[in-house]
Design an enzyme around this catalytic site. Structure first.
Site, PDB file in Angstrom:
ATOM      1  N   ASN A 115       0.862  -1.200   0.000  1.00  0.00           N
ATOM      2  CA  ASN A 115       0.173   0.152   0.002  1.00  0.00           C
ATOM      3  C   ASN A 115       0.845   1.237  -0.086  1.00  0.00           C
ATOM      4  OD1 ASN A 115      -2.053   2.042   0.585  1.00  0.00           O
ATOM      5  ND2 ASN A 115      -2.305   1.577   2.595  1.00  0.00           N
ATOM      6  N   TRP A 116       1.159   2.089  -1.265  1.00  0.00           N
ATOM      7  CA  TRP A 116       1.963   3.042  -1.286  1.00  0.00           C
ATOM      8  C   TRP A 116       1.229   4.610  -0.573  1.00  0.00           C
ATOM      9  CZ3 TRP A 116       4.614   2.528  -6.796  1.00  0.00           C
ATOM     10  CH2 TRP A 116       5.443   1.726  -6.610  1.00  0.00           C
ATOM     11  N   LYS A 117       0.119   4.524  -0.517  1.00  0.00           N
ATOM     12  CA  LYS A 117      -0.580   5.618   0.185  1.00  0.00           C
ATOM     13  C   LYS A 117      -0.424   6.685  -0.811  1.00  0.00           C
ATOM     14  CE  LYS A 117       0.250   3.568   4.815  1.00  0.00           C
ATOM     15  NZ  LYS A 117       0.227   3.487   6.043  1.00  0.00           N
ATOM     16  N   HIS A 171      -9.467   1.003   4.734  1.00  0.00           N
ATOM     17  CA  HIS A 171      -8.249   1.145   5.402  1.00  0.00           C
ATOM     18  C   HIS A 171      -8.407   2.190   6.488  1.00  0.00           C
ATOM     19  CE1 HIS A 171      -4.104   2.242   6.096  1.00  0.00           C
ATOM     20  NE2 HIS A 171      -3.830   1.366   5.577  1.00  0.00           N
ATOM     21  N   GLU A 174      -6.794   4.766   7.757  1.00  0.00           N
ATOM     22  CA  GLU A 174      -6.608   6.219   7.137  1.00  0.00           C
ATOM     23  C   GLU A 174      -7.704   6.450   6.530  1.00  0.00           C
ATOM     24  OE1 GLU A 174      -2.738   5.497   5.226  1.00  0.00           O
ATOM     25  OE2 GLU A 174      -1.908   5.170   7.189  1.00  0.00           O
ATOM     26  N   GLU A 182      -5.733  -5.391  10.706  1.00  0.00           N
ATOM     27  CA  GLU A 182      -4.348  -3.935  10.711  1.00  0.00           C
ATOM     28  C   GLU A 182      -4.680  -3.362  11.929  1.00  0.00           C
ATOM     29  OE1 GLU A 182      -2.481  -3.045   6.790  1.00  0.00           O
ATOM     30  OE2 GLU A 182      -4.283  -1.768   6.756  1.00  0.00           O
ATOM     31  N   GLY A 213       2.258   2.289  10.748  1.00  0.00           N
ATOM     32  CA  GLY A 213       3.268   3.167  10.456  1.00  0.00           C
ATOM     33  C   GLY A 213       3.790   3.693  11.694  1.00  0.00           C
ATOM     34  N   SER A 266       3.383  -2.462  10.088  1.00  0.00           N
ATOM     35  CA  SER A 266       4.881  -2.185  10.495  1.00  0.00           C
ATOM     36  C   SER A 266       5.603  -3.582  10.149  1.00  0.00           C
ATOM     37  CB  SER A 266       5.200  -1.860  11.881  1.00  0.00           C
ATOM     38  OG  SER A 266       4.638  -0.355  12.116  1.00  0.00           O
ATOM     39  N   GLY A 290       2.809  -1.024   4.139  1.00  0.00           N
ATOM     40  CA  GLY A 290       2.848   0.376   4.006  1.00  0.00           C
ATOM     41  C   GLY A 290       4.313   0.853   3.651  1.00  0.00           C
ATOM     42  N   GLY A 291       4.990   1.077   4.780  1.00  0.00           N
ATOM     43  CA  GLY A 291       6.305   1.940   4.899  1.00  0.00           C
ATOM     44  C   GLY A 291       7.337   1.251   4.185  1.00  0.00           C
TER      45      GLY A 291
HETATM   46  C1  PEP Z   1      -0.867  -0.026   5.861  1.00  0.00           C
HETATM   47  O1  PEP Z   1      -0.753   1.069   5.391  1.00  0.00           O
HETATM   48  O2  PEP Z   1      -1.682  -0.644   5.389  1.00  0.00           O
HETATM   49  C2  PEP Z   1       0.416  -0.322   6.618  1.00  0.00           C
HETATM   50  C3  PEP Z   1       0.323  -1.786   7.158  1.00  0.00           C
HETATM   51  O3  PEP Z   1       1.263   0.622   6.977  1.00  0.00           O
HETATM   52  P1  PEP Z   1       2.702   0.297   7.702  1.00  0.00           P
HETATM   53  O4  PEP Z   1       3.355  -1.142   7.126  1.00  0.00           O
HETATM   54  O5  PEP Z   1       3.612   1.409   7.350  1.00  0.00           O
HETATM   55  O6  PEP Z   1       2.535   0.036   9.102  1.00  0.00           O
END
Ligand code: PEP
Length: 256
Positions: free
Chosen positions: A12-14, A99, A101, A171, A177, A217, A238-239
Site C-alpha cells: 500500500n503506497w498511500k 483502510h 486512514e 491491521e 506506521g 509495520s 505500507g512503509g
Molecule cells: C498500511 O498502511 O496498510 C500499513 C500496514 O502501513 P505500515 O506497514 O507502514 O505500518
C-alpha cells in the site's frame, strides 16, 4: 471466482510515488524480486500512477495492481473521486476498502465501507477489506467486538455469492506506521477472531478458506515470524513497500 489459496504480499503506497517514482521503483524491484508461483504480489499505487505501473511491469504478469479506494457509487458529481469501473478500465484488478486512514481521515464508517465493497465486487475487482482496532479499543477489551462489527457490516451488505470473493486485512491501528508490530501470537489471535466473525455470517467453509492478511509495520526482519503465525495468509505493507529492496525481501520470504 476460483479459490486461490496462495499467500498475498500487498504493497500500500498511500500518497507516495507519482508516475516517475513508480517507474524508478520498478526498475529496481523487478530485478530484485523474481516471479514465484507459490505467492501473489499486489501493488496499490496512487491511482494516478496505475497506468505507469502497468506499463513498466508489463513483462511481469505475476504482479497485479489495485487502487487504494473507490467511490461507493458508480459515477456522478463527486469531485476528486474515482469509481470501481474506472479502475477496471485503467487495468486494476484489486481495490482496498476500509483502510484505517480512510476511516479516520475521510469518515469511511462501516456502512460506507460496506457500500464501497459492493461496488468493488460488482465491477469485478477483488476487494481487500481492512479491519482493526485502535489502541483505546484494545485496552478497553473491545478487540472482539470491534472486529466482529467491522466484518459483520461488510458481510451483511454483500450478497452471499460474494462472500467467498473477499480478502481481509487485519491491521491493528496502533501498529500502522508506528514501528510497533503485533506479535505473531497477537496476530494469530486476531486472525482467529476475524475468521470466527466470517464464519458467523458466511459459514465455516468460507471462513476456513478466507485469506486474512496481517498489516502493521511489517519489515524484512519480522516477515518470517509473522508468516509462520497460524491463520496469517499474507501481509499488507505500507512503509517498507516504498523501498524496492525491503519489499523484494518481504515478497521473497521463506514460506512454510
Ligand atoms: C498500511 O498502511 O496498510 C500499513 C500496514 O502501513 P505500515 O506497514 O507502514 O505500518
Amino acid at each position: 471466482m476460483t479459490h486461490d489459496s496462495r499467500p498475498v504480499f500487498a504493497a500500500n503506497w498511500k500518497m507516495f510515488k507519482g508516475p516517475r517514482a513508480t517507474r524508478e521503483f520498478l526498475d529496481e524491484f523487478l530485478v530484485r524480486y523474481q516471479p514465484a508461483v507459490d505467492r501473489r504480489v499486489v501493488f496499490f499505487p496512487p491511482s494516478i500512477s496505475v497506468e505507469a505501473f502497468l506499463f513498466a511491469a508489463s513483462a511481469r504478469p505475476d504482479i497485479t495492481v489495485g487502487v487504494q479506494d473507490v467511490h461507493a457509487e458508480g459515477e456522478g458529481a463527486h469531485t476528486g473521486a474515482i469509481s470501481a469501473s474506472m479502475a477496471v478500465e485503467a487495468g486494476a484488478s484489486w481495490s482496498l476498502a476500509g483502510h484505517s486512514e480512510r476511516r479516520r481521515e475521510f469518515g469511511d464508517d462501516d456502512a460506507l465501507v460496506a457500500r464501497k465493497v459492493r461496488q468493488i465486487l460488482q465491477s469485478g475487482l477483488a476487494p481487500i477489506v481492512c479491519v482493526g482496532e485502535t489502541l483505546e479499543e484494545r485496552e478497553a477489551g473491545d478487540l472482539t467486538g470491534v472486529l466482529a462489527r467491522q466484518v459483520g457490516a461488510v458481510l451483511a451488505a454483500v450478497e452471499t455469492a460474494g462472500h467467498a470473493d473477499l480478502t481481509w486485512a487485519y491491521e491493528p491501528v496502533w501498529a500502522i506506521g508506528t514501528g510497533r508490530t503485533a506479535s505473531p501470537d497477537d496476530a494469530a489471535e486476531a486472525h482467529q477472531i476475524v475468521r470466527s466473525a466470517i464464519a458467523t455470517r458466511a459459514g465455516d467453509v468460507t471462513a476456513e478458506q478466507a485469506a486474512i492478511l496481517y498489516g502493521g509495520s511489517v519489515k524484512p526482519n519480522n516477515i518470517d515470524s509473522l508468516m509462520e503465525a497460524p491463520g496469517v495468509n499474507g501481509v499488507l505493507v505500507g512503509g517498507a513497500s516504498l523501498h524496492a529492496g525491503d519489499f523484494a525481501a518481504i515478497c521473497g520470504c521463506r514460506l512454510g
